[in-house]
Design a protein around this motif. Structure first.
Motif, PDB file in Angstrom:
ATOM      1  N   ASN A 326       0.845  -1.193   0.000  1.00 28.34           N
ATOM      2  CA  ASN A 326       0.000   0.000   0.000  1.00 28.34           C
ATOM      3  C   ASN A 326       0.881   1.244   0.000  1.00 28.34           C
ATOM      4  O   ASN A 326       1.702   1.423   0.892  1.00 28.34           O
ATOM      5  N   GLN A 327       0.705   2.082  -1.020  1.00 27.86           N
ATOM      6  CA  GLN A 327       1.474   3.320  -1.159  1.00 27.86           C
ATOM      7  C   GLN A 327       2.989   3.026  -1.157  1.00 27.86           C
ATOM      8  O   GLN A 327       3.771   3.692  -0.493  1.00 27.86           O
ATOM      9  N   ALA A 328       3.368   2.022  -1.947  1.00 32.41           N
ATOM     10  CA  ALA A 328       4.780   1.638  -2.028  1.00 32.41           C
ATOM     11  C   ALA A 328       5.518   2.548  -3.001  1.00 32.41           C
ATOM     12  O   ALA A 328       4.954   3.011  -3.999  1.00 32.41           O
ATOM     13  N   ARG A 329       6.794   2.786  -2.711  1.00 27.91           N
ATOM     14  CA  ARG A 329       7.609   3.669  -3.549  1.00 27.91           C
ATOM     15  C   ARG A 329       8.946   2.985  -3.859  1.00 27.91           C
ATOM     16  O   ARG A 329       9.508   2.311  -2.996  1.00 27.91           O
ATOM     17  N   THR A 347       2.603   3.306  -5.431  1.00 25.65           N
ATOM     18  CA  THR A 347       1.891   2.200  -6.070  1.00 25.65           C
ATOM     19  C   THR A 347       1.253   1.333  -4.997  1.00 25.65           C
ATOM     20  O   THR A 347       1.879   1.054  -3.971  1.00 25.65           O
ATOM     21  N   SER A 348       0.022   0.871  -5.253  1.00 24.19           N
ATOM     22  CA  SER A 348      -0.658  -0.041  -4.335  1.00 24.19           C
ATOM     23  C   SER A 348      -1.059  -1.297  -5.100  1.00 24.19           C
ATOM     24  O   SER A 348      -1.669  -1.211  -6.170  1.00 24.19           O
ATOM     25  N   ILE A 349      -0.702  -2.460  -4.542  1.00 25.76           N
ATOM     26  CA  ILE A 349      -1.008  -3.752  -5.172  1.00 25.76           C
ATOM     27  C   ILE A 349      -1.516  -4.692  -4.099  1.00 25.76           C
ATOM     28  O   ILE A 349      -0.954  -4.758  -2.990  1.00 25.76           O
ATOM     29  N   GLU A 350      -2.568  -5.447  -4.424  1.00 30.55           N
ATOM     30  CA  GLU A 350      -3.058  -6.495  -3.529  1.00 30.55           C
ATOM     31  C   GLU A 350      -3.327  -7.740  -4.361  1.00 30.55           C
ATOM     32  O   GLU A 350      -4.222  -7.748  -5.205  1.00 30.55           O
ATOM     33  N   LEU A 351      -2.545  -8.777  -4.135  1.00 27.64           N
ATOM     34  CA  LEU A 351      -2.764 -10.072  -4.772  1.00 27.64           C
ATOM     35  C   LEU A 351      -3.157 -11.052  -3.675  1.00 27.64           C
ATOM     36  O   LEU A 351      -2.305 -11.533  -2.923  1.00 27.64           O
ATOM     37  N   GLU A 352      -4.441 -11.300  -3.572  1.00 22.10           N
ATOM     38  CA  GLU A 352      -4.940 -12.196  -2.533  1.00 22.10           C
ATOM     39  C   GLU A 352      -5.035 -13.613  -3.081  1.00 22.10           C
ATOM     40  O   GLU A 352      -4.550 -13.918  -4.175  1.00 22.10           O
ATOM     41  N   ASP A 353      -5.748 -14.461  -2.355  1.00 21.05           N
ATOM     42  CA  ASP A 353      -5.821 -15.885  -2.698  1.00 21.05           C
ATOM     43  C   ASP A 353      -6.445 -16.111  -4.066  1.00 21.05           C
ATOM     44  O   ASP A 353      -6.039 -16.997  -4.807  1.00 21.05           O
ATOM     45  N   GLU A 354      -7.449 -15.275  -4.432  1.00 18.85           N
ATOM     46  CA  GLU A 354      -8.158 -15.536  -5.684  1.00 18.85           C
ATOM     47  C   GLU A 354      -7.373 -15.077  -6.910  1.00 18.85           C
ATOM     48  O   GLU A 354      -7.721 -15.426  -8.021  1.00 18.85           O
ATOM     49  N   THR A 369       6.903  -0.646 -16.009  1.00 20.16           N
ATOM     50  CA  THR A 369       8.181  -1.238 -15.611  1.00 20.16           C
ATOM     51  C   THR A 369       8.551  -0.843 -14.183  1.00 20.16           C
ATOM     52  O   THR A 369       9.104  -1.653 -13.420  1.00 20.16           O
ATOM     53  N   VAL A 370       8.241   0.401 -13.798  1.00 15.49           N
ATOM     54  CA  VAL A 370       8.532   0.847 -12.431  1.00 15.49           C
ATOM     55  C   VAL A 370       7.767   0.015 -11.422  1.00 15.49           C
ATOM     56  O   VAL A 370       8.283  -0.328 -10.349  1.00 15.49           O
ATOM     57  N   VAL A 371       6.519  -0.359 -11.760  1.00 19.45           N
ATOM     58  CA  VAL A 371       5.732  -1.201 -10.849  1.00 19.45           C
ATOM     59  C   VAL A 371       6.433  -2.541 -10.651  1.00 19.45           C
ATOM     60  O   VAL A 371       6.578  -3.026  -9.518  1.00 19.45           O
ATOM     61  N   LEU A 372       6.877  -3.160 -11.746  1.00 21.71           N
ATOM     62  CA  LEU A 372       7.557  -4.451 -11.648  1.00 21.71           C
ATOM     63  C   LEU A 372       8.823  -4.339 -10.806  1.00 21.71           C
ATOM     64  O   LEU A 372       9.086  -5.170  -9.923  1.00 21.71           O
ATOM     65  N   LYS A 373       9.621  -3.299 -11.086  1.00 22.82           N
ATOM     66  CA  LYS A 373      10.877  -3.137 -10.351  1.00 22.82           C
ATOM     67  C   LYS A 373      10.618  -2.819  -8.876  1.00 22.82           C
ATOM     68  O   LYS A 373      11.386  -3.241  -8.003  1.00 22.82           O
ATOM     69  N   THR A 470       3.065 -13.941 -10.069  1.00 24.96           N
ATOM     70  CA  THR A 470       3.561 -13.437 -11.344  1.00 24.96           C
ATOM     71  C   THR A 470       2.976 -12.064 -11.630  1.00 24.96           C
ATOM     72  O   THR A 470       1.780 -11.841 -11.431  1.00 24.96           O
ATOM     73  N   ILE A 471       3.821 -11.142 -12.090  1.00 30.22           N
ATOM     74  CA  ILE A 471       3.367  -9.824 -12.521  1.00 30.22           C
ATOM     75  C   ILE A 471       3.908  -9.598 -13.926  1.00 30.22           C
ATOM     76  O   ILE A 471       5.114  -9.695 -14.169  1.00 30.22           O
TER      77      ILE A 471
END
Length: 824
Positions: A326-329, A347-354, A369-373, A470-471
């Protein structure tokens, strides 16, 4: 190195080395910088959590102004290994570096055993780490004041060394004195070049002109660069110089002996010193991590366990640990932007069980690319025990972090961009497990779009079946459709502002994004003719999809704005509700406290009157046995209390008693300092010593002092303004004075009286003055021999009505009179 390192990691691609270089800037010593250079991710939960605890505790230590100096610490491992060799002698600089390590270790040991009291967090992890430092008190005592900061031995290193150096200094002065006298004799004949004494080869010599060297008997030790001067050691100082050389040899032998002894002592403690060295290097790593975390507002990561039941390409996807940022930099991006005054869009990402596979689409330069890195680098940071720049971070512990990011084209290896990508993805597909993190950038690019799209979907499906996290970033519509129709796959997009034709760099989970290639080209200034031709050639299906995605994103922006407005309004309503509830509660509590005070005053008044009445009833019962009278009085008192209680409740409820001093008749209104009052709480009289405020006083009961409230006063027995006679009469005592209506003088003259006569007259005079309420009187007794003065002052100092006895100023009688302050 940490235990259980990752099996494979794309640290170079994810710029982990660059991160370590940034963190090295927060270290103060070569020892700490070397420790940071060895920082690497681990798969050990226990090690990672312990690293996070260490950093958190050091951050708390720094928060309460805790500091420690690591500057100048070096890796002395090689010196310690050499010290274990029998008869070896370390250089003084090496010994100085070892002693510095031990001294700093002892200093930290003292801090760890007594951490700052202001710390709120526990000190367990740091205390456990610091327990590896043993007590070096005896070791340091053996080296104290023996090595100077420049690395040379102090004269105090041994008594023998001190003696030798004193003799060397004495010998040098003797030689110099001899040579100066010799120079003065030679200078008269002009044989010397300069009247100075110099040194050649540790021997004192004098400069002589080359043409005059035969006039000076001695040994030539060389010539100047010009050849005009030779340096001669006269014969008369040769023995002195020989003695100096012998003393210098003795000094070197003693220094060698001391160094061997010091080296032996270091070798005996090499094990504990190595342990202390390791603790200090680890501590400096933690201090650097703490400073980094403070600079970039980092937080510790919550570790979540991934399901390890999967085995093979069709592993079960039943239970997977979440990946939440959450709010990652990206710390390196933030580091670079800070230098230019910019800021990072988080950047905020949530990958839960589903959903454990994320497909990111959107325009070029939009931040895919910045999100991946960011995800990859923060995962490596977390498993290295480094706090991450985010508001919330929950990550699994990956066994490998594998990335295909960037252009791998290589002329030397005959690899095109596409070939390089395929080679790298092949390695990742054979290496990844269900516990791996896979990052694929621009999947399916650099080849035919149709074939690239098919290949991209097949690769994404392969990693989905493996069950790894995987992203993927891509421009292929096929992958967008795959993400929308496949279980376990989530679409995401980076934002694009159609009005400004600028990317917003915001990641939106749940919807695919348009590539906006033509719009990006237009923003970058491509020829408008080409832009128009490209739009004309765009297929209707692609155009419809693009327009649909544009409308979808516009609606999402509107929904987000509305959600933000509603959230703001809800927060305002909640704040207003909380404020009103708090104000109502405060008002209610204030009324309750005020009511309690009034009731408490009534009860104390009731208790006082009841106690007084019961006391009177008991006395009468003992005398007359009148039980009926007792019952009657108690009943009357109870009725009076009930009436008073009811009136107080009504007045308080209606607010009629607000600001009315007569609404509480049981409270005594006029009380002054010096008044004698009767207290309800103890049933005794007391003197008001000090007025604290309108409703509180300090009173004295004998030698005891206490603070009381106004409503504890039952009545004022004696006013301070009353004279003792009035006070006695107020108590019901009959007092009559022989000359009550006459003026009482404030001075008496007893000059010429005997001690006994004067004492009797003064006694009567003081009694009358006291009864009349005079605060001060003056006794004139004359100076004379001082006998009468001394006797009267001794008598007055013991008189019960006298407060103090003083001698007036010289212009008011001086030693011939005495001023008496009375206790009125």
């Amino acid at each position: 190195m940490p235990p259980q390192p990752l099996s494979h990691t794309s640290a170079r691609v994810l710029e982990f080395d660059s991160l370590r270089e940034v963190m090295r800037g927060y270290a103060s010593s070569p020892l700490g910088r070397e420790r940071i250079a060895q920082l690497a991710p681990s798969t050990s939960h226990e090690w990672i959590e312990n690293q996070q605890r260490l950093t958190s505790e050091i951050r708390e230590f720094r928060r309460v102004a805790g500091r420690f100096d690591f500057s100048g610490l070096l890796d002395v491992t090689k010196s310690l290994e050499k010290s274990r060799i029998g008869g070896a002698a370390l250089e003084t600089t090496d010994i100085r570096d070892v002693v510095l390590i031990v001294d700093r270790a002892a200093e930290w040991r003292a801090i760890s055993q007594n951490p700052p009291a202001a710390m709120r967090a526990e000190w367990k992890a740091v205390a456990q780490l610091s327990s590896g430092i043993t007590d070096f008190t005896e070791f340091l005592r053996a080296f104290r004041n023996k090595i100077l900061p420049d690395g040379t031995l102090d004269d105090k290193a041994s008594p023998e060394l001190s003696r030798i150096r004193r003799e060397i200094e004495r010998q040098r002065r003797s030689i110099q004195d001899s040579l100066r006298g010799y120079l003065r004799r030679l200078s008269e004949g002009g044989a010397v070049q300069d009247e100075l004494v110099t040194i050649r080869g540790e021997r004192f010599v004098i400069p002589v002109k080359v043409e005059q060297k035969r006039r000076v008997q001695g040994v030539v030790h060389g010539a100047s660069s010009s050849g005009q001067t030779v340096f001669v050691e006269p014969l008369e100082t040769i023995e002195q110089n020989n003695e100096l050389v012998r003393l210098l040899d003795e000094e070197q032998a003693e220094i060698h002996r001391i160094l061997v002894e010091m080296t032996r002592r270091i070798g005996e403690n090499a094990g504990p010193i190595v342990a202390a060295l390791d603790v200090l290097s680890e501590l400096e790593l933690q201090f650097a991590k703490a400073r980094f975390a403070e600079e970039y507002n980092c937080i510790p990561v919550v570790l979540s366990d991934r399901d390890s039941s999967g085995d093979g390409p069709r592993a079960s996807m039943s239970t997977k640990a979440p990946l939440v940022l959450n709010q990652a930099r990206h710390p390196l991006l933030e580091h670079n932007l800070k230098a230019r005054g910019g800021h990072v869009i988080p950047t905020s990402i949530e990958l839960e069980d589903e959903g454990q596979e994320l497909v990111i689409t959107g325009p070029n330069t939009g931040g895919k690319t910045v999100v991946l890195k960011t995800v990859g680098l923060l995962a490596l940071m977390a498993q290295s025990g480094v706090p991450v720049p985010a508001d919330r971070a929950e990550l699994p512990v990956f066994d490998a972090v594998l990335a295909d990011i960037g252009d791998y084209q290589s002329i030397e290896q005959n690899l095109s961009t596409f070939s390089a990508h395929v080679t790298n993805i092949d390695f990742i597909s054979r290496t990844a497990t269900a516990q791996s993190l896979v990052l694929l950038d621009e999947l399916g690019s650099a080849t035919d779009p149709e074939e690239g799209a098919a290949l991209a979907v097949a690769i994404a499906e392969h990693f989905r079946c493996i069950g790894c996290c995987t992203i993927i970033s891509t421009h292929h519509t096929s992958l967008k459709v795959f993400g929308a129709n496949t279980s376990g796959v989530v679409n995401a997009s980076v934002g694009f502002d159609e009005a400004t034709l600028q990317p917003t760099y915001e990641l939106k989970i749940g919807v695919p994004g348009a590539s906006a290639g033509i719009n990006i080209a237009q923003r970058l200034g491509l020829n408008p003719t080409i832009i128009d031709a490209a739009r004309a050639r765009l297929g209707s299906q692609a155009r419809d999809v693009g327009e649909f995605l544009d409308r979808l994103h516009a609606e999402l922006r509107e929904a987000e704005a509305e959600r933000s407005r509603l959230r703001t309004r809800e927060e305002e309503v909640q704040r207003e509700k909380a404020y009103l509830a708090l104000e109502g509660k405060k008002e209610q509590q204030s009324k309750i406290k005020e009511m309690e005070k009034k009731l408490d005053s009534l009860l104390r008044d009731f208790e006082y009157h009841a106690r007084e009445m019961v006391s009177a009833i008991q006395d009468r019962t003992a005398a007359q046995k009148l039980s009926k009278d007792v019952e009657r009085r108690i009943s009357k008192l109870r009725r009076e209390f009930r009436d008073q209680f009811d009136s107080t409740v009504v007045a308080h409820t209606t607010g009629a008693d607000q600001g009315d001093p007569h609404a509480q008749p049981q409270v005594v209104k006029d009380v002054s300092e010096g008044d004698t009052v009767k207290l309800k709480s103890v049933g005794r009289s007391a003197v008001v010593a000090r007025r604290i405020d309108d409703n509180h006083f300090e009173v004295e009961i004998g030698a005891m002092k206490m603070k009381i409230a106004r409503d504890d006063i039952a009545e004022v027995l004696v006013r301070s303004s009353d004279s003792p006679v009035k006070a006695a009469r107020a108590r019901g005592i009959s007092v009559s004075l022989q000359s009550e209506h006459e003026n009482i003088p404030s001075e008496i003259n007893v000059i010429g009286r005997t001690v006994d006569d004067a004492t009797r007259e003064v006694e009567k005079f003081v009694d009358r003055a006291f009864l009349a309420g005079l605060p001060r009187v003056r006794v004139v007794h004359g100076s004379g021999m001082g006998i009468l003065r001394k006797a009267l002052r001794q008598y007055l100092q013991k008189h019960p009505h006298v407060e103090s006895v003083t001698e007036p100023p010289h212009n008011e009688g001086g030693g011939g009179a005495t001023v008496v302050e009375l206790r009125v």
